[in-house]
Structures are given as C-alpha cells and as structure tokens.
Design a protein around this motif. Structure first.
Motif, PDB file in Angstrom:
ATOM      1  N   GLN A 130      33.429  47.275  34.373  1.00  0.00           N
ATOM      2  CA  GLN A 130      32.688  46.346  35.275  1.00  0.00           C
ATOM      3  C   GLN A 130      32.957  44.948  34.421  1.00  0.00           C
ATOM      4  OE1 GLN A 130      28.725  47.719  35.674  1.00  0.00           O
ATOM      5  NE2 GLN A 130      29.171  48.809  37.288  1.00  0.00           N
ATOM      6  N   GLU A 131      33.611  43.942  35.264  1.00  0.00           N
ATOM      7  CA  GLU A 131      33.917  42.683  34.716  1.00  0.00           C
ATOM      8  C   GLU A 131      33.209  41.669  35.687  1.00  0.00           C
ATOM      9  OE1 GLU A 131      38.253  42.369  34.416  1.00  0.00           O
ATOM     10  OE2 GLU A 131      38.058  44.201  33.423  1.00  0.00           O
ATOM     11  N   TYR A 132      32.452  40.565  35.098  1.00  0.00           N
ATOM     12  CA  TYR A 132      31.944  39.546  35.583  1.00  0.00           C
ATOM     13  C   TYR A 132      32.528  38.288  35.439  1.00  0.00           C
ATOM     14  CZ  TYR A 132      28.452  43.379  35.316  1.00  0.00           C
ATOM     15  OH  TYR A 132      27.521  44.450  35.510  1.00  0.00           O
ATOM     16  N   SER A 133      32.434  37.656  36.626  1.00  0.00           N
ATOM     17  CA  SER A 133      33.179  36.486  36.786  1.00  0.00           C
ATOM     18  C   SER A 133      34.496  36.349  36.694  1.00  0.00           C
ATOM     19  CB  SER A 133      32.590  35.302  36.086  1.00  0.00           C
ATOM     20  OG  SER A 133      31.274  35.118  36.466  1.00  0.00           O
ATOM     21  N   THR A 134      35.268  37.501  36.989  1.00  0.00           N
ATOM     22  CA  THR A 134      36.527  37.801  36.783  1.00  0.00           C
ATOM     23  C   THR A 134      37.341  37.251  38.138  1.00  0.00           C
ATOM     24  OG1 THR A 134      38.119  39.226  36.218  1.00  0.00           O
ATOM     25  CG2 THR A 134      36.897  40.035  37.893  1.00  0.00           C
ATOM     26  N   LYS A 135      38.597  36.666  37.852  1.00  0.00           N
ATOM     27  CA  LYS A 135      39.426  35.657  38.865  1.00  0.00           C
ATOM     28  C   LYS A 135      40.092  36.802  39.762  1.00  0.00           C
ATOM     29  CE  LYS A 135      41.915  31.470  39.742  1.00  0.00           C
ATOM     30  NZ  LYS A 135      42.896  30.637  39.134  1.00  0.00           N
ATOM     31  N   VAL A 136      39.805  36.807  41.099  1.00  0.00           N
ATOM     32  CA  VAL A 136      40.592  37.717  41.900  1.00  0.00           C
ATOM     33  C   VAL A 136      40.855  36.951  43.186  1.00  0.00           C
ATOM     34  CG1 VAL A 136      40.381  39.869  43.246  1.00  0.00           C
ATOM     35  CG2 VAL A 136      39.415  39.962  40.994  1.00  0.00           C
ATOM     36  N   ALA A 137      41.856  36.983  43.412  1.00  0.00           N
ATOM     37  CA  ALA A 137      42.429  36.228  44.697  1.00  0.00           C
ATOM     38  C   ALA A 137      41.889  34.647  44.805  1.00  0.00           C
ATOM     39  CB  ALA A 137      42.159  36.901  46.066  1.00  0.00           C
ATOM     40  N   GLY A 138      42.081  34.035  43.504  1.00  0.00           N
ATOM     41  CA  GLY A 138      41.571  32.644  43.472  1.00  0.00           C
ATOM     42  C   GLY A 138      40.263  32.263  43.325  1.00  0.00           C
ATOM     43  N   LYS A 153      36.088  33.746  41.606  1.00  0.00           N
ATOM     44  CA  LYS A 153      35.378  34.538  40.524  1.00  0.00           C
ATOM     45  C   LYS A 153      34.384  35.601  41.368  1.00  0.00           C
ATOM     46  CE  LYS A 153      36.027  31.690  36.856  1.00  0.00           C
ATOM     47  NZ  LYS A 153      35.641  31.188  35.493  1.00  0.00           N
ATOM     48  N   ILE A 154      34.637  36.807  40.867  1.00  0.00           N
ATOM     49  CA  ILE A 154      33.723  37.890  41.455  1.00  0.00           C
ATOM     50  C   ILE A 154      33.437  38.749  40.351  1.00  0.00           C
ATOM     51  CG2 ILE A 154      34.617  37.675  43.812  1.00  0.00           C
ATOM     52  CD1 ILE A 154      36.129  40.393  43.112  1.00  0.00           C
ATOM     53  N   ASP A 155      32.318  39.536  40.370  1.00  0.00           N
ATOM     54  CA  ASP A 155      31.741  40.524  39.638  1.00  0.00           C
ATOM     55  C   ASP A 155      32.368  41.960  40.626  1.00  0.00           C
ATOM     56  OD1 ASP A 155      30.289  38.616  38.489  1.00  0.00           O
ATOM     57  OD2 ASP A 155      28.338  39.416  39.431  1.00  0.00           O
ATOM     58  N   ALA A 156      33.075  42.700  39.592  1.00  0.00           N
ATOM     59  CA  ALA A 156      33.957  43.822  40.079  1.00  0.00           C
ATOM     60  C   ALA A 156      34.199  45.005  39.121  1.00  0.00           C
ATOM     61  CB  ALA A 156      35.116  43.318  40.595  1.00  0.00           C
ATOM     62  N   ASN A 157      34.229  46.279  39.727  1.00  0.00           N
ATOM     63  CA  ASN A 157      34.680  47.310  38.933  1.00  0.00           C
ATOM     64  C   ASN A 157      36.380  47.120  38.913  1.00  0.00           C
ATOM     65  OD1 ASN A 157      32.111  48.500  38.635  1.00  0.00           O
ATOM     66  ND2 ASN A 157      32.222  49.386  40.797  1.00  0.00           N
ATOM     67  N   ILE A 158      36.836  47.323  37.708  1.00  0.00           N
ATOM     68  CA  ILE A 158      38.435  47.147  37.719  1.00  0.00           C
ATOM     69  C   ILE A 158      38.805  48.481  36.950  1.00  0.00           C
ATOM     70  CG2 ILE A 158      40.134  45.907  36.796  1.00  0.00           C
ATOM     71  CD1 ILE A 158      38.574  44.102  38.479  1.00  0.00           C
ATOM     72  N   ALA A 159      39.628  49.211  37.754  1.00  0.00           N
ATOM     73  CA  ALA A 159      40.306  50.319  37.079  1.00  0.00           C
ATOM     74  C   ALA A 159      41.584  49.967  36.443  1.00  0.00           C
ATOM     75  CB  ALA A 159      40.411  51.256  38.293  1.00  0.00           C
ATOM     76  N   TYR A 160      41.695  50.417  35.370  1.00  0.00           N
ATOM     77  CA  TYR A 160      42.953  50.418  34.330  1.00  0.00           C
ATOM     78  C   TYR A 160      43.660  51.741  34.262  1.00  0.00           C
ATOM     79  CZ  TYR A 160      41.207  45.803  33.316  1.00  0.00           C
ATOM     80  OH  TYR A 160      40.616  44.592  33.278  1.00  0.00           O
TER      81      TYR A 160
END
Length: 177
Positions: free
Chosen positions: A43-51, A53-60
């Motif tokens: 879970q990443e907070y204030s991560t930049k996605v498509a220009g 900043k959002i809070d999101a679950n990111i799968a690696y």
C-alpha cells in the motif's frame, strides 16, 4: 510484425511507471505470456500515477515488468485468488493472468484498462507439454504452427512452449527462403 526503429510508435506517449494497456498491447504483439507472479503488494500513499498523487495497492512481480496499480476491481479479484484474505501481506506468490478490458471507464469515458482474470491461470502438466512439444516438431508449415498455437489457450501460458513455437517458426522461415 517488424518494427521500424527510425519511426516513433504511437504508444510511446502512453508509457508510465506502472503497467498499463499500452504495455500489454506490446506484450501481445510480441507473443509474450500475460501470466505473472505477484512477489508482493504494497500500500503506497501519495504515489504518483498518471500525473496525480493517489493512495493505492501496488503489485510488484517476480518477472521483470512494471508494477501494477490494483484498482478496487482488481484488488477484489487478487483477494479471491489469495484464498479470500483481505490483507495485502498475504497476496504473495500468486499467479495471475492479465488482459485488456476495452470497456473500462474513467471519468465517464471508455478508455480501456488492465484487468486481472478472475480465475487462476490455466497451467499445463508435463504430459501436456510433451504432447504439444511433439506436435510443434511435427509442424511442416507456419500456418500449421499458427493453428496449433491458437488451438489451446493453455499453450500461451507456458514460456518454454512459447519459445519452442518461436524457434520452430524461425526454422520454418529459414527453410522456405
């Protein structure tokens, strides 16, 4: 399809730090599998996605591909594939298959997007692999090879078989020259 390196592909402007439809389109064009293994989800907070900043679950992933932003729909599917656990720490070592859903909407507009298939990938057993390998070796034309490749979706889930198809295609092309 051969690429002309002196020209700029239209998808270049759609590239981002996260896996998107443009990336999957490229994988499909190159005949690559769309089955990947989640190494971990953070879970990443204030991560930049498509220009923005959002809070999101990111799968690696274990494979060397970009991480995937798991929206609510894809998060629910991964949860189910992880045995129902709602905790992202439990979403490890899960094989998933991705696809492009052309009906995905964003801000009221149909834009298409990456989706996780809601069932585990179809994986082949050793006997099936041996049988397909023998059929690949027996192919006498590229059309016959292509027909075999398209005959069974599970063929496209096995990286070794995909490589055998590519090698046989090269062999058939060289023989026809």
């Amino acid at each position: 399809m051969s690429r002309d390196n002196s020209k700029t592909h239209y998808r270049k402007v759609f590239k981002s730090d996260h896996l998107g439809s443009a990336d999957l389109e490229e994988f499909i064009e190159e005949g690559k599998s769309l089955i990947f293994t989640i190494k971990e989800v953070r879970q990443e907070y204030s991560t930049k996605v498509a220009g923005r900043k959002i809070d999101a679950n990111i799968a690696y992933f274990k494979e060397s591909i970009k991480p995937l932003v798991l929206n609510a729909t894809n998060s629910k599917i991964v949860k189910r594939l992880a045995g129902g656990s709602p905790f992202v720490e439990d979403w490890r070592n899960i094989m998933i298959e991705l696809y492009i859903d052309p009906t995905v909407r964003m801000k009221g507009e149909v834009v298409g997007g990456v989706r996780v298939k809601d069932e585990p990938p179809k994986i082949m057993n050793e006997q099936e692999i041996k049988m397909i390998t023998a059929k690949i070796a027996a192919c006498l034309s590229i059309d016959e090879l292509q027909s075999l490749y398209n005959s069974n979706i599970k063929v496209k889930t096995n990286k070794d078989l995909i490589q055998k198809f590519k090698e046989k295609k090269r062999e058939l092309q060289e023989a026809s020259e």
